[in-house]
Design a protein around this motif. Structure first.
Motif, PDB file in Angstrom:
ATOM      1  N   LYS A   1      -3.776   5.923   5.491  1.00 46.06           N
ATOM      2  CA  LYS A   1      -3.689   4.518   5.077  1.00 46.06           C
ATOM      3  C   LYS A   1      -5.095   3.918   5.014  1.00 46.06           C
ATOM      4  CE  LYS A   1       0.683   2.421   5.675  1.00 46.06           C
ATOM      5  NZ  LYS A   1       1.748   2.418   6.616  1.00 46.06           N
ATOM      6  N   VAL A   2      -5.909   4.246   6.007  1.00 46.37           N
ATOM      7  CA  VAL A   2      -7.267   3.695   6.066  1.00 46.37           C
ATOM      8  C   VAL A   2      -8.161   4.353   5.023  1.00 46.37           C
ATOM      9  CG1 VAL A   2      -9.343   3.536   7.507  1.00 46.37           C
ATOM     10  CG2 VAL A   2      -7.101   3.048   8.493  1.00 46.37           C
ATOM     11  N   LEU A   3      -8.084   5.670   4.889  1.00 46.87           N
ATOM     12  CA  LEU A   3      -9.020   6.387   4.012  1.00 46.87           C
ATOM     13  C   LEU A   3      -8.612   6.346   2.540  1.00 46.87           C
ATOM     14  CD1 LEU A   3      -9.914   9.477   6.223  1.00 46.87           C
ATOM     15  CD2 LEU A   3     -11.266   7.401   5.836  1.00 46.87           C
TER      16      LEU A   3
ATOM     17  N   THR B   1     -19.492  12.030  -3.956  1.00 44.60           N
ATOM     18  CA  THR B   1     -19.625  11.452  -2.623  1.00 44.60           C
ATOM     19  C   THR B   1     -18.519  10.424  -2.352  1.00 44.60           C
ATOM     20  OG1 THR B   1     -21.206   9.948  -3.589  1.00 44.60           O
ATOM     21  CG2 THR B   1     -22.116  11.783  -2.320  1.00 44.60           C
ATOM     22  N   ASP B   2     -17.622  10.236  -3.338  1.00 43.23           N
ATOM     23  CA  ASP B   2     -16.525   9.271  -3.192  1.00 43.23           C
ATOM     24  C   ASP B   2     -15.283   9.905  -2.559  1.00 43.23           C
ATOM     25  OD1 ASP B   2     -16.378  10.900  -5.506  1.00 43.23           O
ATOM     26  OD2 ASP B   2     -14.832   9.591  -6.356  1.00 43.23           O
ATOM     27  N   ILE B   3     -15.343  11.172  -2.225  1.00 42.04           N
ATOM     28  CA  ILE B   3     -14.162  11.853  -1.683  1.00 42.04           C
ATOM     29  C   ILE B   3     -14.353  12.144  -0.187  1.00 42.04           C
ATOM     30  CG2 ILE B   3     -12.702  13.937  -1.846  1.00 42.04           C
ATOM     31  CD1 ILE B   3     -13.450  14.059  -4.816  1.00 42.04           C
TER      32      ILE B   3
ATOM     33  N   MET C   1       0.851  -1.205   0.000  1.00 41.31           N
ATOM     34  CA  MET C   1       0.000   0.000   0.000  1.00 41.31           C
ATOM     35  C   MET C   1       0.888   1.257   0.000  1.00 41.31           C
ATOM     36  SD  MET C   1      -2.953   1.059   2.755  1.00 41.31           S
ATOM     37  CE  MET C   1      -3.669  -0.575   2.814  1.00 41.31           C
ATOM     38  N   THR C   2       0.597   2.212  -0.858  1.00 44.51           N
ATOM     39  CA  THR C   2       1.435   3.418  -0.941  1.00 44.51           C
ATOM     40  C   THR C   2       1.299   4.255   0.325  1.00 44.51           C
ATOM     41  OG1 THR C   2       0.624   3.451  -3.202  1.00 44.51           O
ATOM     42  CG2 THR C   2       2.043   5.287  -2.541  1.00 44.51           C
ATOM     43  N   ASP C   3       2.440   4.748   0.791  1.00 46.14           N
ATOM     44  CA  ASP C   3       2.440   5.660   1.933  1.00 46.14           C
ATOM     45  C   ASP C   3       1.996   7.026   1.429  1.00 46.14           C
ATOM     46  OD1 ASP C   3       2.869   6.100   4.570  1.00 46.14           O
ATOM     47  OD2 ASP C   3       4.961   5.437   4.545  1.00 46.14           O
ATOM     48  N   LEU C   4       0.959   7.597   2.033  1.00 44.07           N
ATOM     49  CA  LEU C   4       0.441   8.868   1.520  1.00 44.07           C
ATOM     50  C   LEU C   4       1.017  10.082   2.255  1.00 44.07           C
ATOM     51  CD1 LEU C   4      -3.231   7.813   0.737  1.00 44.07           C
ATOM     52  CD2 LEU C   4      -1.353   8.159  -0.866  1.00 44.07           C
ATOM     53  N   ILE C   5       2.025   9.821   3.125  1.00 45.01           N
ATOM     54  CA  ILE C   5       2.803  10.907   3.723  1.00 45.01           C
ATOM     55  C   ILE C   5       4.268  10.600   3.430  1.00 45.01           C
ATOM     56  CG2 ILE C   5       3.487  12.068   5.858  1.00 45.01           C
ATOM     57  CD1 ILE C   5       0.819  11.450   7.059  1.00 45.01           C
ATOM     58  N   SER C   6       4.995  11.590   2.968  1.00 44.07           N
ATOM     59  CA  SER C   6       6.392  11.340   2.583  1.00 44.07           C
ATOM     60  C   SER C   6       7.249  11.010   3.810  1.00 44.07           C
ATOM     61  CB  SER C   6       6.968  12.555   1.854  1.00 44.07           C
ATOM     62  OG  SER C   6       6.942  13.662   2.721  1.00 44.07           O
ATOM     63  N   LYS C   7       8.403  10.434   3.560  1.00 42.51           N
ATOM     64  CA  LYS C   7       9.338  10.130   4.657  1.00 42.51           C
ATOM     65  C   LYS C   7      10.070  11.418   5.039  1.00 42.51           C
ATOM     66  CE  LYS C   7      10.135   5.331   3.447  1.00 42.51           C
ATOM     67  NZ  LYS C   7       9.124   5.222   2.369  1.00 42.51           N
ATOM     68  N   GLY C   8      10.733  11.406   6.199  1.00 43.62           N
ATOM     69  CA  GLY C   8      11.586  12.531   6.570  1.00 43.62           C
ATOM     70  C   GLY C   8      10.825  13.802   6.872  1.00 43.62           C
ATOM     71  N   THR C   9       9.718  13.718   7.598  1.00 43.98           N
ATOM     72  CA  THR C   9       8.993  14.931   7.986  1.00 43.98           C
ATOM     73  C   THR C   9       9.766  15.620   9.126  1.00 43.98           C
ATOM     74  OG1 THR C   9       7.703  13.923   9.742  1.00 43.98           O
ATOM     75  CG2 THR C   9       6.821  13.715   7.509  1.00 43.98           C
ATOM     76  N   THR C  10       9.390  16.845   9.431  1.00 45.78           N
ATOM     77  CA  THR C  10      10.104  17.575  10.491  1.00 45.78           C
ATOM     78  C   THR C  10       9.305  17.642  11.789  1.00 45.78           C
ATOM     79  OG1 THR C  10       9.287  19.657   9.602  1.00 45.78           O
ATOM     80  CG2 THR C  10      11.494  18.977   8.917  1.00 45.78           C
ATOM     81  N   THR C  11       8.416  16.658  12.019  1.00 43.13           N
ATOM     82  CA  THR C  11       7.765  16.578  13.328  1.00 43.13           C
ATOM     83  C   THR C  11       8.813  16.096  14.343  1.00 43.13           C
ATOM     84  OG1 THR C  11       7.090  14.291  12.942  1.00 43.13           O
ATOM     85  CG2 THR C  11       5.505  15.993  12.327  1.00 43.13           C
ATOM     86  N   CYS C  12       8.496  16.239  15.642  1.00 44.15           N
ATOM     87  CA  CYS C  12       9.446  15.783  16.665  1.00 44.15           C
ATOM     88  C   CYS C  12       9.615  14.262  16.586  1.00 44.15           C
ATOM     89  CB  CYS C  12       8.945  16.160  18.057  1.00 44.15           C
ATOM     90  SG  CYS C  12       8.704  17.930  18.292  1.00 44.15           S
ATOM     91  N   GLU C  13      10.773  13.770  16.969  1.00 46.93           N
ATOM     92  CA  GLU C  13      11.023  12.321  16.928  1.00 46.93           C
ATOM     93  C   GLU C  13       9.975  11.579  17.759  1.00 46.93           C
ATOM     94  OE1 GLU C  13      15.038  10.856  17.782  1.00 46.93           O
ATOM     95  OE2 GLU C  13      15.751  12.742  16.931  1.00 46.93           O
TER      96      GLU C  13
END
Ligand SMILES: Cc1ncc(C[n+]2csc(CCOP(=O)(O)OP(=O)(O)O)c2C)c(N)n1
Ligand SMILES: [Mg+2]
Length: 160
Positions: free
Chosen positions: A26-28, A82-84, A1-13
């Motif tokens: 992933k679910v939606l 209604t599919d979105i 399943m494709t990851d819909l958020i890129s790697k290496g974000t700048t949120t805290c560890e």
């Protein structure tokens, strides 16, 4: 399943918010428009033309994410889409305090969108200030002796 958020974000560890966000998309799936208000989640939406989301995303104001979602879902309904999924992904401050009026209005009008509040129990992105969702006794920079008031029961409020 494709990851819909890129790697290496700048949120805290180890950020729980980021893990929740990754699970949501992933679910939606990719037929999703995601909105964030000013908060830690806004880090995922990014600045200018840089974003971590691989789906359409939009940055609202802290007061009005539910109003933006109301408008977007109404426009999609008009076009029979209604599919979105339209998703608000907001913190506790943007939900139980500053964004409460817009959320109350959206619920009263009965718009069709998904509202997810990740409740980290303070205004974290601006340096751990107390929110209505901070529990009694908790330390924050604005409650150095512990919060005196109780945690707002947002679910009961919205049910009412
Ligand atoms: C009307 C308004 N007041 C204050 C701010 C400053 N501000 C930006 S992010 C933020 C914290 C939001 O806290 P919360 O919704 O709990 O999300 P978290 O940072 O914990 O992820 C604040 C106060 C703002 N952007 N708009
Ligand atoms: Mg918070």
């Amino acid at each position: 399943m494709t990851d819909l958020i890129s790697k290496g974000t700048t949120t805290c560890e180890g950020c729980g918010m980021e893990l929740i966000a990754r699970s949501i998309v992933k679910v939606l799936g990719k037929n999703t428009i995601i909105l964030t208000p000013p908060s830690c989640s806004a880090i995922l939406t990014g600045f200018g033309d840089q974003t971590c989301w691989k789906i359409p995303s939009f940055q609202s104001n802290l007061e009005n994410i539910a109003a933006y979602c109301s408008g977007i879902s109404t426009a999609l309904e008009f076009h029979n889409r209604t599919d979105i999924n339209v998703v608000a992904f907001a913190g506790d401050g943007g939900t139980v305090d500053i964004g409460l009026q817009a959320l109350s209005g959206a619920i009263e009008r009965g718009h069709r969108f998904i509202y997810i509040c990740y409740d980290n129990e303070a205004y974290m992105n601006t340096g751990i200030q107390r929110s209505g969702s901070t529990p009694t006794g908790a330390w924050t920079t604005t409650t150095p002796g512990g919060k005196k008031e109780t945690k707002k029961n947002i679910v009961e409020m919205l049910l009412a």
